[in-house]
Design a protein around this motif. Sequence first.
Motif, mmCIF file in Angstrom:
data_model
loop_
_atom_site.group_PDB
_atom_site.id
_atom_site.type_symbol
_atom_site.label_atom_id
_atom_site.label_comp_id
_atom_site.label_asym_id
_atom_site.label_seq_id
_atom_site.Cartn_x
_atom_site.Cartn_y
_atom_site.Cartn_z
ATOM 1 N N SER A 136 0.818 -1.216 0.000
ATOM 2 C CA SER A 136 0.000 0.000 0.000
ATOM 3 C C SER A 136 0.849 1.262 0.000
ATOM 4 O O SER A 136 0.542 2.234 -0.696
ATOM 5 C CB SER A 136 -0.947 0.002 1.202
ATOM 6 N N GLY A 137 1.933 1.263 0.791
ATOM 7 C CA GLY A 137 2.788 2.439 0.831
ATOM 8 C C GLY A 137 3.469 2.700 -0.496
ATOM 9 O O GLY A 137 3.506 3.838 -0.984
ATOM 10 N N TRP B 79 -7.883 -2.162 3.523
ATOM 11 C CA TRP B 79 -7.797 -2.297 2.068
ATOM 12 C C TRP B 79 -7.818 -3.749 1.602
ATOM 13 O O TRP B 79 -8.002 -4.007 0.414
ATOM 14 C CB TRP B 79 -6.521 -1.620 1.555
ATOM 15 N N THR B 80 -7.627 -4.686 2.507
ATOM 16 C CA THR B 80 -7.730 -6.106 2.150
ATOM 17 C C THR B 80 -9.192 -6.472 1.980
ATOM 18 O O THR B 80 -10.034 -6.106 2.807
ATOM 19 C CB THR B 80 -7.096 -6.984 3.251
ATOM 20 N N LYS B 81 -9.521 -7.194 0.914
ATOM 21 C CA LYS B 81 -10.894 -7.651 0.696
ATOM 22 C C LYS B 81 -11.271 -8.625 1.802
ATOM 23 O O LYS B 81 -10.698 -9.708 1.928
ATOM 24 C CB LYS B 81 -10.994 -8.316 -0.677
ATOM 25 N N ALA B 82 -12.247 -8.239 2.629
ATOM 26 C CA ALA B 82 -12.518 -8.960 3.871
ATOM 27 C C ALA B 82 -12.944 -10.407 3.652
ATOM 28 O O ALA B 82 -12.558 -11.295 4.406
ATOM 29 C CB ALA B 82 -13.592 -8.219 4.666
ATOM 30 N N SER B 83 -13.730 -10.682 2.613
ATOM 31 C CA SER B 83 -14.290 -12.013 2.430
ATOM 32 C C SER B 83 -13.354 -12.984 1.726
ATOM 33 O O SER B 83 -13.611 -14.184 1.713
ATOM 34 C CB SER B 83 -15.604 -11.923 1.642
ATOM 35 N N THR B 84 -12.275 -12.496 1.130
ATOM 36 C CA THR B 84 -11.364 -13.377 0.392
ATOM 37 C C THR B 84 -9.911 -13.240 0.830
ATOM 38 O O THR B 84 -9.106 -14.137 0.573
ATOM 39 C CB THR B 84 -11.415 -13.078 -1.122
ATOM 40 N N GLY B 85 -9.552 -12.136 1.473
ATOM 41 C CA GLY B 85 -8.159 -11.903 1.829
ATOM 42 C C GLY B 85 -7.315 -11.375 0.682
ATOM 43 O O GLY B 85 -6.129 -11.110 0.854
ATOM 44 N N PHE B 86 -7.922 -11.198 -0.497
ATOM 45 C CA PHE B 86 -7.163 -10.662 -1.630
ATOM 46 C C PHE B 86 -6.817 -9.199 -1.371
ATOM 47 O O PHE B 86 -7.648 -8.423 -0.908
ATOM 48 C CB PHE B 86 -7.957 -10.797 -2.932
ATOM 49 N N THR B 87 -5.587 -8.850 -1.692
ATOM 50 C CA THR B 87 -5.071 -7.533 -1.309
ATOM 51 C C THR B 87 -4.643 -6.690 -2.503
ATOM 52 O O THR B 87 -4.896 -5.476 -2.527
ATOM 53 C CB THR B 87 -3.876 -7.699 -0.346
ATOM 54 N N PHE B 88 -3.991 -7.291 -3.494
ATOM 55 C CA PHE B 88 -3.354 -6.495 -4.544
ATOM 56 C C PHE B 88 -4.375 -5.665 -5.326
ATOM 57 O O PHE B 88 -4.223 -4.446 -5.455
ATOM 58 C CB PHE B 88 -2.559 -7.389 -5.504
#
Length: 383
Positions: free
Chosen positions: A14-15, A273-282
């Motif tokens: 994120s940074g 910013w991480t998608k809560a239901s899947t853990g996908f971040t990018f």
Amino acid sequence: MKKYNYIILGSGLSGLLTAYRMANDSWFDDKSILLIDKEIKNQNDRTWCFWEKPYGEFDSILSKTWEKAFVGNKDFQQSFDMHPYLYKMIRSSDFYKLAFDTISSKSNFTFEKDKILSWKTIENSVEVLGKNQTYSCNLLLNSFFDVNTILNQTKYPYLKQHFIGWFIKTKEEIFDDSEVKFMDFTIVQNGNTRFMYVLPTSKKEALFEYTLFSEDLLEKKEYEKAIEQYLLNRGITDYEIVEKEAGNIPMTCFAFHKQNSERILFIGTAGGWTKASTGFTFFNSTKQSEKLVDFLKTSQNLTKFHQKNRYWFYDLILLEVLHQNNELGAQLFGTLFEKNSVQEIFTFLNEEGTLFSDLKVMMSLPKWLFIKATFRAVWKLKG
């Protein structure tokens, strides 16, 4: 003490994404920007994957793409053509190089190698205390994540996406490198949501990742034993472990934005910013960093950045279900892919659907289970 317009704490995804976007936007050319981390990231310490249509922003650094995906449990197994989507893979070392090359070419950017101890707002500035020195800025973008912010509450369900992965290489060409095993739930579940995630990068190389959505971590040997057994069950015995990776990603709808102030904004995992239901971040981080850079050009009050949408509530309900009935994960995700096209699911998970298409996906799941979860979630939020 020099006062910067912006300080970014942390040079993780994120940074660096935020700094990269600021460096590519001429609006920030006359703004002083400081990036602080205890180390310069240049190693391949993680792998990011995401689904996206062709010709994406980071296609130049992709290490692999797939056109097909497999999802299955004991009752349902199917391979899907993902068109018009591709499943894309980026090695973190390639992203770090792209970001740092871009940032270092701009004279208004500075990188300081320092360990951050604390930060606080003082009148019209934010003061950041490092081990080596103290820094000052107008606005602080903070990616430092403190898990205690989630642990010290009970209102929002909290699961972990935790995994260990082996990159292996075989002597013979045994992998179909056109298809990713997205979620293989055919493995023993042991009362949790467990699946194998397989990314074949060539006919002789693949990443096998044993992944759980659950509350508690396992002993390291349990993950590795599961990978070894999975390979053995498929007749893969003659291989070399080239590399290993591990991760523990928080899955929660916790209201991270309540930590924000007028001059301090939490970003990345620390900012939800991480998608809560899947853990996908990018993919989520690319969208959030783009919104943030646009926001900074119009407002200097960081409390106004966060905007909640209906997908936050969808994620909350799914997490409530998995939190209360973690043993049903294989069944739930299998049903999701059995009753919807992969394109509909990807659009839904990318938060790009219409209200009608979203409801179609949600209604394909066990209704009574989700109705009860909805009431529980609303009750907790009001409590």
